[in-house]
Scaffold this active site. Structure first.
Site, PDB file in Angstrom:
ATOM      1  N   GLU A 261     -28.127 -26.237 -47.056  1.00  0.00           N
ATOM      2  CA  GLU A 261     -28.615 -24.976 -46.494  1.00  0.00           C
ATOM      3  C   GLU A 261     -29.008 -24.033 -47.618  1.00  0.00           C
ATOM      4  O   GLU A 261     -28.183 -23.756 -48.498  1.00  0.00           O
ATOM      5  CB  GLU A 261     -27.527 -24.357 -45.597  1.00  0.00           C
ATOM      6  N   HIS A 279     -28.417 -21.199 -39.302  1.00  0.00           N
ATOM      7  CA  HIS A 279     -26.946 -21.150 -39.223  1.00  0.00           C
ATOM      8  C   HIS A 279     -26.473 -19.805 -38.646  1.00  0.00           C
ATOM      9  O   HIS A 279     -25.761 -19.032 -39.300  1.00  0.00           O
ATOM     10  CB  HIS A 279     -26.320 -21.392 -40.590  1.00  0.00           C
TER      11      HIS A 279
END
Length: 530
Positions: A261, A279
Site C-alpha cells: 500500500e 484502505h
C-alpha cells in the site's frame, strides 16, 4: 513526583487526550521524523501511534522507561511485538474500534458492485448519460458468502439478512450452533465459491490465509460472482484476481486493501471491473474516536500497573471484576515466594481455591510470575515478559483451580520447588469489606498476617524466651515491630514466626537475631509495593 510522560506520535482525536485525563505529561512528536522520535522516547512512559510511526526494536530500545505502546487502531504491522515483549513493554490496540465502520464499508462495496455506482458516477460527471450501460443486479434472493465469521463478519451477516439474501460462510473455527444463531450455513471454501453470487472477506492475514482465494477458487466460481476484500491485503491472491477479471471468470471485485500500500500493480488497478478504495475500513470519525479513547483507557491501566484486556502480548484475556482484586495480592505472594526460596526455582504451581476457580484466572498466573522476578532480576519485569523469563530459566509453571476451600471463600497458593529439591509455599486471601490482603500460610504453617512492605519470616525450635530475645535485638536497633504471629507444628517442635516491621532491617541486625535464637531458617521479605 513527576507525572508519567505520554508521547503522542501521530494526530489523534481530541477525545483521546481527554480520555487520558490530567494525570499525565502529554507530549507530541512527529513519529515519521526518526531522530525526533528516538530523542522523545528517552523520557516516555507510553507511546501512542497510528500506522505511520515505525515502532521497531531501535525505537523500543530508545524508550528506556517505556511501559506501553498503544496503536489507535487494529493492525499492528508497524510495531515490533517480539522486541516489545522482550523489553517488557505492553502492546495494546483497539480491536473493536473499527468493526462497524469496516462492516459498513464492505456492504457499501457490495452494493456499489451490484449497481455499478462508481462507474456510473464517473460517466455522469464526464457529461454522459448511459443508463443501459450500467444495468446491475439486486442483492435480494442472492447467495452471499462470508469468509470469516468473527466480529466484522458477524456484523456483515446481521446487516445483510434484511436484504433477503441467503447467507453462507466459511470459518473452520465457528461452531454450527453459532452459525445457525446467525442464520448462516457453514460450507467448505470451495463449495462457498461455487454457490455464492457475492463473497466478502473478513479474516486476518496469516501464513495460512495468505492467498486463500486464488486460481482454484476462481475456477469454480459463478461467472456472475462479485467479490469484496476489505480485510487484509493478500488474502485474495491479487495476480489470480487480475487473471480472473481479465478472463471473465467473475463479474467484478472490490478491494480496500492490498499486499503493498499504495498498490504497485498497475495492471490490476486498471481492470475495468475492479472497484478500489485506499484502505478506508477504519476511516470514519466514529472509528478514529473510538480507537483513540480505547487506547487512552488502556494506557491509563497499563501505567497504573494493571493488566489490560486489549494487550496483544499478554496472555491474560479479559479480567472479570471478581478476579481483578486478586492480581496485586498474587503479585505480592510471588515476591514472598521468591524470598522464601533458597535457590533457583525449578517449578511453580499457582493454585486457586474457592469461588474464584469458576472464573478465568489466567491473569493470576501472570501476576505470580511478575512477583517472582520483580526483585530478583535487574531487567524491567512486567506482565508481558515475566512468562519469557520463566521459560528462559526452565521454570515449569502450572495454573490449578479447585472449587473447594476449607477456611476462606477464596485462597490462592503458590507452591513450588527449587533446583536443589527444597519445596516452599505461601498462601493468601482477601478478607472483609475492605478486601484486606493477608498471608494465610507459609510452608505449611497456618498464619493470618496482613501484607505490609516489610516482614521477617523465621523458624526455630519452640522454647520459652525466644520472643523476648528477638524483640530486644530489633528494639536495640531501632526497628519497630508492628505485628507478630507465631505458628508451630507441636509444642516444643519447630515454630514459625512472621514479623511485620515498620522499616527494612539492616542485615547486621538480622544476623544478630538469627544467632541469638539459633534460627533454623531466617528470611527478610521486603516487598516492592506502592
Amino acid at each position: 513526583m513527576p507525572q508519567p510522560v505520554v508521547l503522542i506520535a501521530e494526530e489523534l482525536s481530541p477525545a483521546t487526550v481527554e480520555a487520558l485525563g490530567p494525570d499525565f505529561d502529554v507530549r507530541h512528536v512527529d513519529g515519521t521524523d526518526r531522530p525526533a522520535l528516538l530523542a522523545a522516547l528517552a523520557d516516555a512512559d507510553a507511546l501512542l501511534v497510528r500506522s505511520a510511526t515505525q515502532v521497531d526494536a531501535e525505537a523500543v530500545a530508545a524508550g528506556r522507561r517505556l511501559q506501553v505502546v498503544a496503536r489507535a487502531g487494529v493492525g499492528l504491522d508497524n510495531v515490533d511485538i517480539p522486541a516489545a515483549t522482550k523489553a517488557g513493554v505492553m502492546v495494546v490496540n483497539a480491536p473493536t474500534s473499527n468493526v462497524v465502520s469496516a462492516a459498513e464499508l464492505a456492504i457499501g462495496h457490495l452494493l456499489a458492485l451490484a449497481r455499478h455506482i462508481p462507474d456510473a458516477h464517473a460517466s455522469l460527471k464526464a457529461g454522459e448519460w448511459k443508463r443501459s450501460a450500467f444495468t446491475g443486479v439486486e442483492l435480494y434472493d442472492k447467495v452471499v458468502g462470508i469468509v470469516g465469521l468473527g466480529r466484522i463478519g458477524t456484523l456483515v451477516a446481521q446487516r445483510l439478512a434484511p436484504f433477503g439474501v441467503t447467507l453462507v460462510a466459511y470459518d473452520p473455527y465457528v461452531t454450527p450452533t453459532r452459525a445457525q444463531q446467525l442464520g448462516v450455513a457453514l460450507l467448505p471454501l470451495d463449495e462457498l465459491m461455487r454457490q455464492a453470487d457475492f463473497v466478502t472477506v473478513h479474516i486476518p492475514r496469516t501464513p495460512e490465509t495468505t492467498g486463500l482465494i486464488g486460481d482454484p477458487e476462481f475456477a469454480v466460481a459463478k461467472p456472475g460472482l462479485r467479490i469484496v476484500n476489505a480485510s487484509r491485503g493478500g488474502i485474495v491472491d491479487e495476480a489470480a484476481l487480475s487473471r480472473a477479471l481479465s478472463a471473465g471468470l467473475i463479474a467484478g471485485a472490490a478491494l480496500d486493501v492490498f499486499v503493498q500500500e499504495p498498490p504497485r500493480d498497475p495492471a490490476l488497478i486498471a481492470q475495468p471491473n475492479l472497484q478500489v478504495t485506499p484502505h478506508l475500513g477504519a476511516s470514519t470519525d466514529e472509528a478514529q474516536e473510538k480507537a483513540g479513547v480505547a487506547v487512552a483507557r488502556s494506557v491509563r491501566l497499563a501505567l497504573g500497573g494493571e493488566l489490560v484486556p486489549d494487550a496483544v502480548n499478554v496472555a491474560g484475556g479479559v479480567i472479570d471484576p471478581y478476579v481483578r482484586p486478586g492480581i496485586p495480592l498474587v503479585e505480592k505472594l510471588g515476591q514472598v515466594f521468591a524470598a522464601l526460596a533458597d535457590g533457583p526455582i525449578a517449578s511453580l504451581d499457582v493454585e486457586v481455591h474457592g469461588e474464584l476457580s469458576g472464573y478465568d484466572v489466567s491473569a493470576l498466573k501472570l501476576a505470580a510470575l511478575k512477583g517472582l522476578f520483580v526483585r530478583t532480576l535487574t531487567e524491567n519485569v512486567s506482565y508481558v515478559n515475566a512468562p519469557l523469563f520463566a521459560e528462559e530459566r526452565g521454570i515449569q509453571v502450572r495454573l490449578i483451580t479447585e472449587a473447594a476451600s476449607a477456611d476462606y471463600r477464596n485462597v490462592i497458593t503458590l507452591k513450588g520447588a527449587t533446583t536443589s529439591g527444597s519445596t516452599h509455599s505461601v498462601s493468601g486471601t482477601l478478607t472483609g469489606p475492605k478486601q484486606i490482603e493477608k498471608i494465610t500460610e507459609i510452608d505449611g504453617y497456618d498464619v493470618e498476617v496482613p501484607i505490609a512492605r516489610h516482614h521477617v519470616v523465621f523458624s526455630y525450635t519452640d522454647r520459652p524466651g525466644i520472643v523476648a530475645q528477638y524483640g530486644a535485638a530489633l528494639g536495640e536497633a531501632g526497628v519497630n515491630i508492628a505485628g507478630m504471629q507465631i505458628a508451630r507444628d507441636v509444642e516444643g517442635g519447630t515454630a514459625l514466626s512472621v514479623l511485620t516491621i515498620d522499616s527494612e532491617a539492616p542485615q547486621e541486625v538480622l544476623d544478630d537475631v538469627r544467632q541469638r535464637i539459633d534460627a533454623v531458617r531466617f528470611t527478610a521479605v521486603d516487598l516492592d509495593v506502592e
